[in-house]
Design an enzyme around this catalytic site. Structure first.
Site, PDB file in Angstrom:
ATOM      1  N   HIS A 111     -33.901  25.109 -46.713  1.00 29.57           N
ATOM      2  CA  HIS A 111     -34.122  24.488 -45.398  1.00 29.57           C
ATOM      3  C   HIS A 111     -33.857  25.409 -44.203  1.00 29.57           C
ATOM      4  O   HIS A 111     -33.249  24.998 -43.212  1.00 29.57           O
ATOM      5  CB  HIS A 111     -33.268  23.223 -45.272  1.00 29.57           C
ATOM      6  CG  HIS A 111     -33.698  22.090 -46.165  1.00 29.57           C
ATOM      7  ND1 HIS A 111     -34.970  21.947 -46.662  1.00 29.57           N
ATOM      8  CD2 HIS A 111     -32.986  21.016 -46.653  1.00 29.57           C
ATOM      9  CE1 HIS A 111     -35.041  20.851 -47.401  1.00 29.57           C
ATOM     10  NE2 HIS A 111     -33.862  20.279 -47.423  1.00 29.57           N
ATOM     11  N   HIS A 125     -36.856  15.419 -42.031  1.00 29.08           N
ATOM     12  CA  HIS A 125     -35.987  15.078 -43.153  1.00 29.08           C
ATOM     13  C   HIS A 125     -35.265  13.743 -42.973  1.00 29.08           C
ATOM     14  O   HIS A 125     -34.056  13.628 -43.222  1.00 29.08           O
ATOM     15  CB  HIS A 125     -34.975  16.218 -43.341  1.00 29.08           C
ATOM     16  CG  HIS A 125     -34.454  16.372 -44.722  1.00 29.08           C
ATOM     17  ND1 HIS A 125     -33.845  15.353 -45.426  1.00 29.08           N
ATOM     18  CD2 HIS A 125     -34.443  17.436 -45.550  1.00 29.08           C
ATOM     19  CE1 HIS A 125     -33.480  15.802 -46.604  1.00 29.08           C
ATOM     20  NE2 HIS A 125     -33.825  17.066 -46.712  1.00 29.08           N
ATOM     21  N   GLU A 136     -40.567  14.150 -47.686  1.00 31.08           N
ATOM     22  CA  GLU A 136     -40.721  15.325 -46.830  1.00 31.08           C
ATOM     23  C   GLU A 136     -42.089  15.948 -47.092  1.00 31.08           C
ATOM     24  O   GLU A 136     -42.313  16.556 -48.137  1.00 31.08           O
ATOM     25  CB  GLU A 136     -39.610  16.326 -47.143  1.00 31.08           C
ATOM     26  CG  GLU A 136     -38.220  15.755 -46.977  1.00 31.08           C
ATOM     27  CD  GLU A 136     -37.206  16.416 -47.911  1.00 31.08           C
ATOM     28  OE1 GLU A 136     -36.971  17.625 -47.767  1.00 31.08           O
ATOM     29  OE2 GLU A 136     -36.662  15.720 -48.784  1.00 31.08           O
TER      30      GLU A 136
HETATM   31  C1  BGC Z   1     -33.819  18.721 -51.208  1.00 32.88           C
HETATM   32  C2  BGC Z   1     -32.561  18.279 -51.884  1.00 32.88           C
HETATM   33  C3  BGC Z   1     -31.438  18.468 -50.932  1.00 32.88           C
HETATM   34  C4  BGC Z   1     -31.724  17.656 -49.685  1.00 32.88           C
HETATM   35  C5  BGC Z   1     -30.662  17.803 -48.649  1.00 32.88           C
HETATM   36  C6  BGC Z   1     -34.036  17.883 -50.002  1.00 32.88           C
HETATM   37  O1  BGC Z   1     -35.161  18.328 -49.330  1.00 32.88           O
HETATM   38  O2  BGC Z   1     -34.925  18.662 -52.055  1.00 32.88           O
HETATM   39  O3  BGC Z   1     -32.333  19.024 -53.060  1.00 32.88           O
HETATM   40  O4  BGC Z   1     -30.225  18.076 -51.491  1.00 32.88           O
HETATM   41  O5  BGC Z   1     -32.935  18.065 -49.147  1.00 32.88           O
HETATM   42  O6  BGC Z   1     -30.368  19.110 -48.422  1.00 32.88           O
END
Ligand code: BGC
Length: 384
Positions: A141, A214, A349
């Site tokens: 991310h 998110h 997402e």
């Molecule tokens: C991921 C997860 C992660 C979450 C929060 C999601 O996009 O796929 O693995 O724990 O985001 O970080």
């Protein structure tokens, strides 16, 4: 190689919609607007003393969404149930401070690269870039201070429908990604109860890009318990299997005959144990079936039987990460003091596939100077 239709030149309506990212809305619409359809209020300060604003967008039906300039974060999203009563369906905190350190990306804009990059490493035009490994051995991310932890500049584009544009310049070398990247994200709450998110980006050096939003949803209301009884339908016949660290193996696999098959209405909890994982649950990228002519097109539907709330997700992106809040473990107390436990929320997402820069068989996430990245995702709410 045939380009996936989601990557072909935008159709005229999509281009017109995209153009509206760059130009203010016509005056006519502004004149008919309610005066308070977009309001802004102070919402604390960053750790280095910069003011954060909270923009609230309210449509004609009364649905409203509050978005902070810190991380472009959806702080709350009030949608009607089948009796018309509004309820907050987005997990998060009532103040900005917990977002600095405690948030697992609740409601945030994610960039430059949403989801994981194996070992935080990728090669572009012969040069290798090393990103921070902020998730076990991998990058997640956008790094240590991704777009979710940045302050965005906001401007009001329109009062009716309420619409704001968040923008920022991500400087060359930020989190070790190349190129000065200009990003604009337009958030509109239409009078059809749709939260429309339009992304646009340009770079001055070749870079990689994967933008998403998110929000953790619970259609019965944030903090009301498990989402395992929600019904889901994902318009995807394939997915990208992952290894133990959630990096795609590179295979694009059919969902048929596996617990990943959610093409018919299914309770989220029905096959979740069979999906496995540690912690258990869905945390997978679905390869969305092709859009017919009009983009964005329907990707996922989720229905919550008690409230009757239905959320439909439309996108022009090739993939969607379906994540069932597996890492929520009861240690986070959110809005109204409510504790968030495992499987108390789900995220959808819209995105390119995780770790695409290391998988030449995945659609490319490279953005080059002179190109404009544009993408639209719509979260549409109703009840039945
Ligand atoms: C991921 C997860 C992660 C979450 C929060 C999601 O996009 O796929 O693995 O724990 O985001 O970080």
């Amino acid at each position: 190689m045939m380009l996936h239709p989601r990557f072909r030149a935008a159709a005229l309506p999509a281009m017109l919609a995209a153009l509206s990212l760059l130009s203010p809305m016509p005056k006519l619409q502004a004149q008919t607007a309610k005066p308070d359809s977009v309001t802004a209020q102070p919402f604390g300060k960053t750790t280095d003393g910069k003011s954060i604003q909270l923009y609230t967008l309210t449509n004609r039906g009364g649905m409203h969404v509050a978005i902070a300039t810190y991380g472009g974060t959806v702080i709350s999203l009030f949608a009607p149930d089948r009796t018309g009563r509004l309820g907050d369906v987005a997990l998060g905190f009532g103040a900005i401070e917990p977002y600095f350190t405690k948030s697992p990306y609740f409601g945030a804009l994610i960039g430059r690269y949403a989801n994981r990059i194996a070992k935080g490493r990728f090669t572009l035009d012969g040069r290798t870039y090393q990103l921070a490994k902020n998730n076990g051995p991998n990058a997640l991310h956008g790094g240590l201070k991704g777009f979710d932890k940045q302050l965005w500049t906001a401007e009001v584009l329109s009062q009716d429908p309420p619409s704001i544009r968040l923008s920022r310049l991500s400087p060359d070398g930020e989190e070790n990604y190349p190129g000065n990247l200009k990003v604009a994200v337009t958030c509109t709450l239409t009078n059809r109860d749709e939260l429309r998110i339009q992304y646009a980006a340009q770079t001055d050096k070749a870079t990689i890009l994967n933008l998403t939003s998110h929000t953790y949803f619970n259609l019965a209301g944030a903090g009301s318990g498990s989402i395992l009884a929600h019904q889901i339908k994902i318009h995807a016949s394939r997915f990208t299997p992952v290894d133990k660290t959630l990096i795609p193996t590179g295979e694009i696999k059919k969902v048929a005959g596996t617990p990943m098959d959610l093409r018919q209405w299914t309770a989220i909890g029905a096959k979740i144990q069979a999906v496995g994982g540690a912690p258990v649950g869905y945390d997978h990228n679905y390869v969305l079936d092709r859009c017919p002519v009009i983009r964005p097109c329907l990707a996922v539907e989720v229905w919550e039987p008690k409230s009757g709330r239905l959320m439909k997700v439309y996108t022009d992106q090739p993939g969607i990460q379906f994540y069932t809040g597996n890492f929520l473990d009861g240690t986070i107390r959110g809005k109204g003091g409510k504790v968030y436990r495992q499987h108390d929320a789900f995220c959808l997402e819209t995105q390119h596939f995780p770790d695409s820069p290391n998988h030449p068989n995945f659609p490319s996430t490279v953005l080059r100077p002179g190109e404009v990245f544009r993408s639209t995702t719509v979260y549409k709410f109703s009840a039945r």
